[in-house]
Design a protein around this motif. Structure first.
Motif, mmCIF file in Angstrom:
data_model
loop_
_atom_site.group_PDB
_atom_site.id
_atom_site.type_symbol
_atom_site.label_atom_id
_atom_site.label_comp_id
_atom_site.label_asym_id
_atom_site.label_seq_id
_atom_site.Cartn_x
_atom_site.Cartn_y
_atom_site.Cartn_z
ATOM 1 N N LEU A 36 -3.370 -1.965 8.047
ATOM 2 C CA LEU A 36 -2.006 -1.594 8.434
ATOM 3 C C LEU A 36 -1.851 -1.306 9.927
ATOM 4 N N LEU A 37 -2.928 -1.375 10.667
ATOM 5 C CA LEU A 37 -2.906 -1.213 12.128
ATOM 6 C C LEU A 37 -2.222 0.087 12.557
ATOM 7 N N LYS A 38 -2.879 1.194 12.280
ATOM 8 C CA LYS A 38 -2.416 2.530 12.677
ATOM 9 C C LYS A 38 -1.025 2.856 12.131
ATOM 10 N N PHE A 39 -0.878 2.716 10.821
ATOM 11 C CA PHE A 39 0.385 3.047 10.172
ATOM 12 C C PHE A 39 0.572 4.558 10.185
ATOM 13 N N THR A 40 1.667 5.008 10.786
ATOM 14 C CA THR A 40 1.983 6.435 10.849
ATOM 15 C C THR A 40 3.229 6.726 10.023
ATOM 16 N N ASN A 41 3.531 7.987 9.873
ATOM 17 C CA ASN A 41 4.743 8.385 9.156
ATOM 18 C C ASN A 41 5.991 7.916 9.898
ATOM 19 N N ALA A 42 5.879 7.720 11.198
ATOM 20 C CA ALA A 42 7.016 7.268 12.009
ATOM 21 C C ALA A 42 7.153 5.741 12.017
ATOM 22 N N SER A 43 6.215 5.033 11.431
ATOM 23 C CA SER A 43 6.270 3.560 11.424
ATOM 24 C C SER A 43 7.323 3.091 10.432
ATOM 25 N N THR A 44 8.445 2.639 10.948
ATOM 26 C CA THR A 44 9.511 2.162 10.058
ATOM 27 C C THR A 44 9.800 0.677 10.238
ATOM 28 N N ASP A 45 9.544 0.150 11.422
ATOM 29 C CA ASP A 45 9.911 -1.237 11.708
ATOM 30 C C ASP A 45 9.074 -2.255 10.934
ATOM 31 N N ARG A 46 7.867 -1.907 10.502
ATOM 32 C CA ARG A 46 7.001 -2.856 9.802
ATOM 33 C C ARG A 46 7.095 -2.768 8.286
ATOM 34 N N ILE A 47 7.788 -1.774 7.759
ATOM 35 C CA ILE A 47 7.871 -1.586 6.311
ATOM 36 C C ILE A 47 8.436 -2.814 5.587
ATOM 37 N N PRO A 48 9.514 -3.453 6.063
ATOM 38 C CA PRO A 48 10.003 -4.657 5.366
ATOM 39 C C PRO A 48 8.962 -5.782 5.326
ATOM 40 N N TYR A 49 8.159 -5.903 6.373
ATOM 41 C CA TYR A 49 7.118 -6.938 6.384
ATOM 42 C C TYR A 49 6.022 -6.620 5.372
ATOM 43 N N PHE A 50 5.636 -5.345 5.284
ATOM 44 C CA PHE A 50 4.635 -4.945 4.298
ATOM 45 C C PHE A 50 5.133 -5.247 2.887
ATOM 46 N N ARG A 51 6.400 -4.936 2.615
ATOM 47 C CA ARG A 51 6.978 -5.216 1.290
ATOM 48 C C ARG A 51 6.897 -6.700 0.964
ATOM 49 N N THR A 52 7.278 -7.533 1.919
ATOM 50 C CA THR A 52 7.282 -8.979 1.698
ATOM 51 C C THR A 52 5.886 -9.496 1.376
ATOM 52 N N VAL A 53 4.922 -9.085 2.163
ATOM 53 C CA VAL A 53 3.545 -9.559 1.960
ATOM 54 C C VAL A 53 2.997 -9.072 0.628
ATOM 55 N N ILE A 54 3.179 -7.808 0.328
ATOM 56 C CA ILE A 54 2.616 -7.253 -0.902
ATOM 57 C C ILE A 54 3.306 -7.817 -2.134
ATOM 58 N N GLN A 55 4.615 -8.035 -2.068
ATOM 59 C CA GLN A 55 5.309 -8.649 -3.202
ATOM 60 C C GLN A 55 4.836 -10.081 -3.419
ATOM 61 N N HIS A 56 4.534 -10.779 -2.342
ATOM 62 C CA HIS A 56 4.057 -12.160 -2.465
ATOM 63 C C HIS A 56 2.638 -12.212 -3.046
ATOM 64 N N VAL A 57 1.766 -11.344 -2.568
ATOM 65 C CA VAL A 57 0.377 -11.335 -3.035
ATOM 66 C C VAL A 57 0.288 -10.754 -4.451
ATOM 67 N N ASP A 58 1.104 -9.750 -4.739
ATOM 68 C CA ASP A 58 1.172 -9.097 -6.048
ATOM 69 C C ASP A 58 -0.207 -8.652 -6.550
ATOM 70 N N PRO A 59 -0.899 -7.792 -5.793
ATOM 71 C CA PRO A 59 -2.248 -7.391 -6.202
ATOM 72 C C PRO A 59 -2.240 -6.366 -7.339
ATOM 73 N N ASP A 60 -3.305 -6.379 -8.132
ATOM 74 C CA ASP A 60 -3.506 -5.330 -9.134
ATOM 75 C C ASP A 60 -4.076 -4.082 -8.466
ATOM 76 N N ILE A 61 -4.925 -4.300 -7.472
ATOM 77 C CA ILE A 61 -5.529 -3.216 -6.693
ATOM 78 C C ILE A 61 -5.312 -3.534 -5.224
ATOM 79 N N LEU A 62 -4.805 -2.564 -4.477
ATOM 80 C CA LEU A 62 -4.593 -2.740 -3.043
ATOM 81 C C LEU A 62 -5.387 -1.679 -2.296
ATOM 82 N N VAL A 63 -6.204 -2.118 -1.353
ATOM 83 C CA VAL A 63 -6.967 -1.214 -0.498
ATOM 84 C C VAL A 63 -6.431 -1.394 0.910
ATOM 85 N N VAL A 64 -6.059 -0.274 1.560
ATOM 86 C CA VAL A 64 -5.510 -0.358 2.916
ATOM 87 C C VAL A 64 -6.406 0.383 3.897
ATOM 88 N N GLN A 65 -6.334 -0.033 5.152
ATOM 89 C CA GLN A 65 -7.071 0.613 6.224
ATOM 90 C C GLN A 65 -6.088 1.084 7.292
#
Length: 88
Positions: A36-65
């Motif tokens: 997530l490249l230093k995702f903070t509580n103030a990170s709002t501009d990338r949230i729609p992109y995260f949603r798009t990617v995760i909905q497309h991949v549709d993982p059963d288990i997601l591990v984030v860094q």
């Protein structure tokens, strides 16, 4: 009649393999990792992109860094993972 008797084990084996192959596809587990490249509580501009990617991949288990804080974890969980289109 002897041809049918000789070919019966072949057809039974073929049927068994076909049934096994169809069950193997159902038992697939999709695991994804996402930096997530230093995702903070103030990170709002990338949230729609995260949603798009995760909905497309549709993982059963997601591990984030690179999650910055517990507040960022809660925000990611609520606004990305548990997001419903009607929440907008």
């Amino acid at each position: 009649m002897t041809i049918v008797k000789k070919s019966l084990p072949f057809f039974v084996a073929l049927l068994t393999l076909g049934i096994h192959a169809s069950y193997a596809q159902v038992d697939t587990l999709r695991i994804a990792t996402y930096n997530l490249l230093k995702f903070t509580n103030a990170s709002t501009d990338r949230i729609p992109y995260f949603r798009t990617v995760i909905q497309h991949v549709d993982p059963d288990i997601l591990v984030v860094q690179e999650m910055d804080s517990q507040e960022a974890q809660i925000r990611f969980l609520n606004e990305v993972m548990n997001f419903e289109a009607s929440d907008t």
